[in-house]
Design a protein around this motif. Structure first.
Motif, mmCIF file in Angstrom:
data_model
loop_
_atom_site.group_PDB
_atom_site.id
_atom_site.type_symbol
_atom_site.label_atom_id
_atom_site.label_comp_id
_atom_site.label_asym_id
_atom_site.label_seq_id
_atom_site.Cartn_x
_atom_site.Cartn_y
_atom_site.Cartn_z
ATOM 1 N N ASP A 1 67.348 43.298 23.607
ATOM 2 C CA ASP A 1 67.758 43.709 24.947
ATOM 3 C C ASP A 1 66.897 42.958 25.955
ATOM 4 O OD1 ASP A 1 65.895 46.184 26.433
ATOM 5 O OD2 ASP A 1 65.375 45.472 24.443
ATOM 6 N N PRO A 2 67.398 42.694 27.156
ATOM 7 C CA PRO A 2 66.701 41.821 28.099
ATOM 8 C C PRO A 2 65.363 42.357 28.580
ATOM 9 C CG PRO A 2 68.633 42.847 29.127
ATOM 10 C CD PRO A 2 68.725 43.117 27.661
ATOM 11 N N ARG A 3 65.147 43.670 28.506
ATOM 12 C CA ARG A 3 63.880 44.235 28.971
ATOM 13 C C ARG A 3 62.801 44.251 27.882
ATOM 14 N NH1 ARG A 3 65.916 49.822 31.438
ATOM 15 N NH2 ARG A 3 67.156 49.700 29.514
ATOM 16 N N GLY A 4 63.150 43.830 26.692
ATOM 17 C CA GLY A 4 62.162 43.746 25.616
ATOM 18 C C GLY A 4 61.794 45.069 24.981
ATOM 19 N N HIS A 5 62.649 46.071 25.129
ATOM 20 C CA HIS A 5 62.352 47.376 24.553
ATOM 21 C C HIS A 5 62.703 47.461 23.071
ATOM 22 C CE1 HIS A 5 62.714 49.345 28.809
ATOM 23 N NE2 HIS A 5 61.580 48.704 28.635
ATOM 24 N N LEU A 6 63.548 46.576 22.605
ATOM 25 C CA LEU A 6 63.973 46.589 21.206
ATOM 26 C C LEU A 6 64.032 45.157 20.696
ATOM 27 C CD1 LEU A 6 65.060 48.296 18.792
ATOM 28 C CD2 LEU A 6 67.361 47.861 19.683
ATOM 29 N N HIS A 7 63.390 44.932 19.566
ATOM 30 C CA HIS A 7 63.381 43.610 18.942
ATOM 31 C C HIS A 7 63.884 43.728 17.505
ATOM 32 C CE1 HIS A 7 60.696 42.905 22.335
ATOM 33 N NE2 HIS A 7 60.828 41.622 22.129
ATOM 34 N N LEU A 8 64.260 42.596 16.955
ATOM 35 C CA LEU A 8 64.694 42.542 15.559
ATOM 36 C C LEU A 8 63.696 41.717 14.758
ATOM 37 C CD1 LEU A 8 66.904 43.190 13.431
ATOM 38 C CD2 LEU A 8 67.927 40.966 14.003
ATOM 39 N N PRO B 1 64.879 42.917 7.277
ATOM 40 C CA PRO B 1 65.097 42.973 8.721
ATOM 41 C C PRO B 1 64.971 44.418 9.216
ATOM 42 C CG PRO B 1 67.173 42.641 7.553
ATOM 43 C CD PRO B 1 66.086 42.501 6.543
ATOM 44 N N GLY B 2 64.326 44.583 10.358
ATOM 45 C CA GLY B 2 64.127 45.927 10.896
ATOM 46 C C GLY B 2 64.051 45.890 12.402
ATOM 47 N N PHE B 3 64.114 47.055 13.006
ATOM 48 C CA PHE B 3 64.042 47.168 14.462
ATOM 49 C C PHE B 3 62.586 47.403 14.861
ATOM 50 C CE2 PHE B 3 68.285 48.651 13.219
ATOM 51 C CZ PHE B 3 69.057 47.728 13.918
ATOM 52 N N LEU B 4 62.108 46.593 15.793
ATOM 53 C CA LEU B 4 60.711 46.631 16.205
ATOM 54 C C LEU B 4 60.579 47.207 17.607
ATOM 55 C CD1 LEU B 4 57.684 45.853 16.005
ATOM 56 C CD2 LEU B 4 58.333 43.558 16.811
#
Length: 385
Positions: free
Chosen positions: A239-246, A253-256
Motif C-alpha cells: 500500500d502507498p503509505r507503507g503500512h503493509l509489505h510483502l 511469503p508473508g505479510f510484514l
C-alpha cells in the motif's frame, strides 16, 4: 550500557515447600515506558547465551531465573539440555535444532475442526495447570499509552519447551477466550520483545488450524541465540503509505508490519494486525504470526540492523493435528526459519530443499493467496492513520 538488573529477582521464585505455592499467589512484574528497549540491540560476534552472567534486562532476569527454577523443580515434561543446532547449508539460513523429547512427550493436540471453534471448558485449558507453572503477571504502568483497560497477562512455562525460556503469555485465563488474537494479547507480546535486551527473544501466535494445540488464547515467547531469515528479509510495499509489505524471500511469503517502537505507531500496528487476523479467522483461514526485532521494510535489509519490531503474518492451509512422519511440523517458528526437528535421523539428513518443500506444502494455493492479499490490502487501505 548495561541493562537494569532485577533488584527483587527472588520474588518470582517458588518457596521450597510446594504446599506454599498456592498461598504465595502470583507475583506482579510491573513495567513502564523506560524499560522498553528501543535502540542498541544487535547481534554480537558470538551468539549470546541465556545461561551466562552477561547483563540482561530486568525482564530477562526475572523470566530466566524463575524458568530455570521450575526446570530444577521438575515442572516440565522433560529436562531441556543444550540442543544440538546447525545452520542448514543454502541461501535461506534455516536454523535446525534436534528436540527429540518435545516430539515424543508433548501433550497431544486437541481435536480442532475449525479456525473459529468455540472454547470448550471440558478440554485442557490454562485454568487447569499447576500453580507453580505461572512465573508472574505482566502489568503495564499507567504511563504507557494505548491500553484503556489493564490486561491481566499471565506468563507461564510451556511444559514442553522448544528452547530455553519458552513461555506462554495467557491473557486473563478465567475469561475462557478461544485461540483468536486480540489487541491486548498482541500488545503484550510486542512489549515483551521490547522488554528483553536479548536480540533472540521472539513471540508468536498459532491460530487454530495453524497448529495451535490448545484452544485457549495464548502466545508463545522464547529465546533462540541465532539470527533468523525473517529479521532482514527483503519486502515490497503493498500500500502507498507503507503500512503493509510483502515478504517475498524464503522460507515463505508473508505479510510484514513494522514499527520503530511504542507510541501511536505501535498502537496503529496492533490495530492493523488484528484486523487482518480477524479477516482470516472470519473466513476460516489458518494463520501464524511472528514478532521479532528486525530491520525496516525494504528491498535490502541487513539482518544486523535490529532497529524496530517486525510482525510477520502468514496465511496458510489448515492443518489439524500433528503429522507424525514429517521431520518437523510447520507453525510460527518454522515459517520464520527455526526448525525444531523430531528425530536424529531427520536432523542428520535434512536439507534446505527438503525443508522448503515441507513448508511450501502448508501454504495456500496461489489463487487463494492472491485473493487473501487483495482482501488485506483493501482492509489496510481503509485505515485512517
Amino acid at each position: 550500557m548495561a541493562a537494569p538488573q532485577d533488584s527483587n529477582e527472588t520474588s518470582y521464585l517458588l518457596p521450597p515447600n510446594s504446599k506454599d505455592w498456592e498461598e504465595q499467589g502470583v507475583p506482579d512484574f510491573v513495567y513502564g515506558q523506560k524499560e522498553l528497549v528501543l535502540e542498541g540491540i544487535q547481534w554480537p560476534r558470538t551468539a549470546p547465551s541465556l545461561r551466562d552472567r552477561t547483563p540482561r534486562s530486568r525482564f530477562d532476569s526475572a523470566l530466566c531465573s524463575a524458568w530455570r527454577q521450575r526446570m530444577e523443580l521438575g515442572l516440565f515434561r522433560y529436562r531441556l539440555g543444550e540442543l544440538q543446532t546447525q545452520t542448514l547449508p543454502g541461501a535461506v539460513g534455516f536454523v535446525a535444532q534436534l528436540n527429540v523429547e518435545r516430539g515424543v512427550q508433548r501433550r497431544r493436540p486437541q481435536n480442532i475442526r475449525s479456525v473459529k471453534q468455540a472454547f470448550d471448558p471440558e478440554q485442557f485449558n490454562f485454568n487447569k495447570i499447576r500453580p507453580g507453572e505461572v512465573l508472574f503477571r505482566l502489568l503495564r504502568e499507567p504511563d504507557l499509552p494505548g491500553a484503556l483497560q489493564q490486561e491481566d497477562i499471565l506468563v507461564m512455562i510451556n511444559v514442553s519447551p522448544l528452547e530455553w525460556g519458552h513461555v506462554l503469555l495467557v491473557p486473563e485465563p478465567t475469561r475462557r477466550l478461544p485461540q483468536r488474537l486480540l489487541p491486548g494479547a498482541l500488545r503484550a507480546g510486542v512489549e515483551a520483545v521490547l522488554l528483553s535486551s536479548h536480540p533472540g527473544f521472539r513471540v508468536g501466535f498459532n491460530s487454530l488450524g495453524g497448529l495451535a494445540s490448545v484452544n485457549h488464547l495464548h502466545l508463545h515467547g522464547y529465546y533462540l541465540a541465532h539470527r533468523l531469515p525473517v529479521e532482514g528479509a527483503p519486502s515490497e510495499p503493498l500500500d502507498p503509505r507503507g503500512h503493509l509489505h510483502l515478504l517475498q524471500a524464503p522460507p515463505a511469503p508473508g505479510f510484514l508490519f513494522y514499527t520503530s517502537g511504542p507510541g501511536p505507531d505501535l498502537e496503529a500496528l496492533i490495530g492493523r494486525v488484528c484486523r487482518a487476523t480477524d479477516y482470516l479467522t472470519d473466513h476460516d483461514i489458518a494463520h501464524n504470526l511472528f514478532v521479532t526485532r528486525g530491520a525496516p521494510p525494504g528491498k535490502t535489509s541487513p539482518s544486523s540492523a535490529l532497529t524496530g519490531i517486525r510482525v510477520i503474518l502468514w496465511a496458510r492451509k489448515s492443518s489439524f493435528g500433528v503429522k507424525e512422519g514429517d521431520a518437523f511440523n510447520v507453525a510460527l517458528c518454522e515459517l520464520a526459519g527455526h526448525l525444531p526437528v523430531k528425530t536424529s535421523q531427520d536432523f542428520d539428513s535434512l536439507t534446505e530443499a527438503a525443508a522448503l518443500a515441507l513448508i511450501q506444502d502448508c501454504l495456500l494455493p496461489p489463487a487463494q493467496a492472491e485473493k487473501v492479499q487483495a482482501a488485506l490490502v483493501a482492509l489496510i487501505a481503509q485505515d485512517k492513520q
